[in-house]
Design a protein around this motif. Structure first.
Motif, PDB file in Angstrom:
ATOM      1  N   LEU A 104      -2.861  -1.059   8.901  1.00 46.52           N
ATOM      2  CA  LEU A 104      -2.012  -1.375  10.050  1.00 46.52           C
ATOM      3  C   LEU A 104      -0.668  -1.932   9.593  1.00 46.52           C
ATOM      4  N   GLY A 105      -0.678  -2.758   8.551  1.00 44.72           N
ATOM      5  CA  GLY A 105       0.566  -3.268   7.994  1.00 44.72           C
ATOM      6  C   GLY A 105       1.436  -2.151   7.446  1.00 44.72           C
ATOM      7  N   PHE A 106       0.810  -1.183   6.782  1.00 43.35           N
ATOM      8  CA  PHE A 106       1.544  -0.022   6.254  1.00 43.35           C
ATOM      9  C   PHE A 106       2.242   0.713   7.399  1.00 43.35           C
ATOM     10  N   GLY A 147     -10.650   8.357  22.186  1.00 40.53           N
ATOM     11  CA  GLY A 147     -11.022   7.155  21.462  1.00 40.53           C
ATOM     12  C   GLY A 147     -11.377   7.412  20.012  1.00 40.53           C
ATOM     13  N   GLU A 148     -11.356   8.671  19.590  1.00 42.01           N
ATOM     14  CA  GLU A 148     -11.671   9.035  18.211  1.00 42.01           C
ATOM     15  C   GLU A 148     -10.475   8.745  17.302  1.00 42.01           C
ATOM     16  N   PRO A 149     -10.710   8.554  16.009  1.00 39.47           N
ATOM     17  CA  PRO A 149      -9.597   8.357  15.076  1.00 39.47           C
ATOM     18  C   PRO A 149      -8.650   9.558  15.066  1.00 39.47           C
ATOM     19  N   ILE A 150      -7.365   9.281  15.048  1.00 33.42           N
ATOM     20  CA  ILE A 150      -6.356  10.339  14.966  1.00 33.42           C
ATOM     21  C   ILE A 150      -6.325  10.900  13.554  1.00 33.42           C
ATOM     22  N   GLY A 151      -6.516  10.054  12.560  1.00 38.40           N
ATOM     23  CA  GLY A 151      -6.534  10.484  11.169  1.00 38.40           C
ATOM     24  C   GLY A 151      -5.271  10.088  10.434  1.00 38.40           C
ATOM     25  N   LEU A 152      -5.456   9.646   9.218  1.00 33.58           N
ATOM     26  CA  LEU A 152      -4.329   9.179   8.413  1.00 33.58           C
ATOM     27  C   LEU A 152      -3.313  10.276   8.110  1.00 33.58           C
ATOM     28  N   MET A 200       0.853  -1.174   0.000  1.00 29.89           N
ATOM     29  CA  MET A 200       0.000   0.000   0.000  1.00 29.89           C
ATOM     30  C   MET A 200       0.895   1.233   0.000  1.00 29.89           C
ATOM     31  N   THR A 201       0.590   2.188  -0.874  1.00 25.29           N
ATOM     32  CA  THR A 201       1.344   3.433  -0.939  1.00 25.29           C
ATOM     33  C   THR A 201       0.649   4.491  -0.088  1.00 25.29           C
ATOM     34  N   ARG A 202       1.333   5.595   0.123  1.00 27.26           N
ATOM     35  CA  ARG A 202       0.722   6.716   0.863  1.00 27.26           C
ATOM     36  C   ARG A 202      -0.534   7.206   0.146  1.00 27.26           C
ATOM     37  N   GLU A 203      -0.451   7.286  -1.169  1.00 29.34           N
ATOM     38  CA  GLU A 203      -1.593   7.758  -1.952  1.00 29.34           C
ATOM     39  C   GLU A 203      -2.792   6.820  -1.800  1.00 29.34           C
ATOM     40  N   GLU A 204      -2.520   5.522  -1.872  1.00 29.00           N
ATOM     41  CA  GLU A 204      -3.595   4.537  -1.686  1.00 29.00           C
ATOM     42  C   GLU A 204      -4.169   4.619  -0.273  1.00 29.00           C
ATOM     43  N   LEU A 205      -3.281   4.812   0.678  1.00 33.48           N
ATOM     44  CA  LEU A 205      -3.723   4.936   2.069  1.00 33.48           C
ATOM     45  C   LEU A 205      -4.672   6.121   2.220  1.00 33.48           C
ATOM     46  N   LEU A 206      -4.262   7.267   1.697  1.00 31.89           N
ATOM     47  CA  LEU A 206      -5.079   8.475   1.828  1.00 31.89           C
ATOM     48  C   LEU A 206      -6.370   8.387   1.026  1.00 31.89           C
ATOM     49  N   ALA A 207      -6.387   7.563  -0.014  1.00 34.22           N
ATOM     50  CA  ALA A 207      -7.593   7.415  -0.832  1.00 34.22           C
ATOM     51  C   ALA A 207      -8.554   6.368  -0.263  1.00 34.22           C
ATOM     52  N   SER A 208      -8.163   5.712   0.821  1.00 32.84           N
ATOM     53  CA  SER A 208      -9.016   4.680   1.423  1.00 32.84           C
ATOM     54  C   SER A 208     -10.317   5.288   1.931  1.00 32.84           C
TER      55      SER A 208
END
Length: 137
Positions: free
Chosen positions: A20-22, A100-105, A1-9
């Protein structure tokens, strides 16, 4: 997974196994780089150059001070990296330890060791400034 793919999730995929693997790999790389930086700085400090005049000595002393500050900062980063890896293993990575909220990608990409959301971190810093101000006042 690339950064771009991660942010496009999609938001529903937040902290899925692939993400999590990334971050696990990102943190492992960061740990290895940090350890290499510490070792490189130690090697440089162990072999001081021959200095013949006050200007060279002063310049070398400033380089040593800077290298020691970098080593100290890097050394303090290692436990934070391990704590983040532990949070991945515990299923808590990516979520604010206070809310407990998401920190954000985007924030995690900039600071993969973050354990607070931007808002919680800002609030903690504000409280700290007020405490220091009251203590000093």
């Amino acid at each position: 997974m690339t950064r771009e793919e991660l942010l496009a999730s999609p938001p529903d995929d937040y902290m899925n196994a692939e993400q999590l693997g990334f971050f696990r790999e990102l943190l492992r790389t960061l740990r290895a780089e940090t350890m290499n930086n510490i070792e490189d700085a130690k090697q440089r400090l162990a072999k001081p150059p021959e200095v013949n005049d006050d200007a060279d000595r002063s310049s070398h002393e400033e380089e040593v001070r800077l290298a020691l500050r970098i080593v100290d900062r890097e050394r303090r980063l290692l436990p934070k990296i391990q704590a983040a890896l532990d949070r991945i293993d515990d299923g808590e990575y990516g979520f604010c330890r206070e809310t407990g909220e998401p920190i954000g990608l985007p924030r995690l990409l900039v600071r993969p060791t973050a354990d607070l959301s931007a808002q919680a971190k800002e609030l903690a810093e504000r409280r700290e400034r007020q405490f220091v101000h009251k203590r000093d006042g």
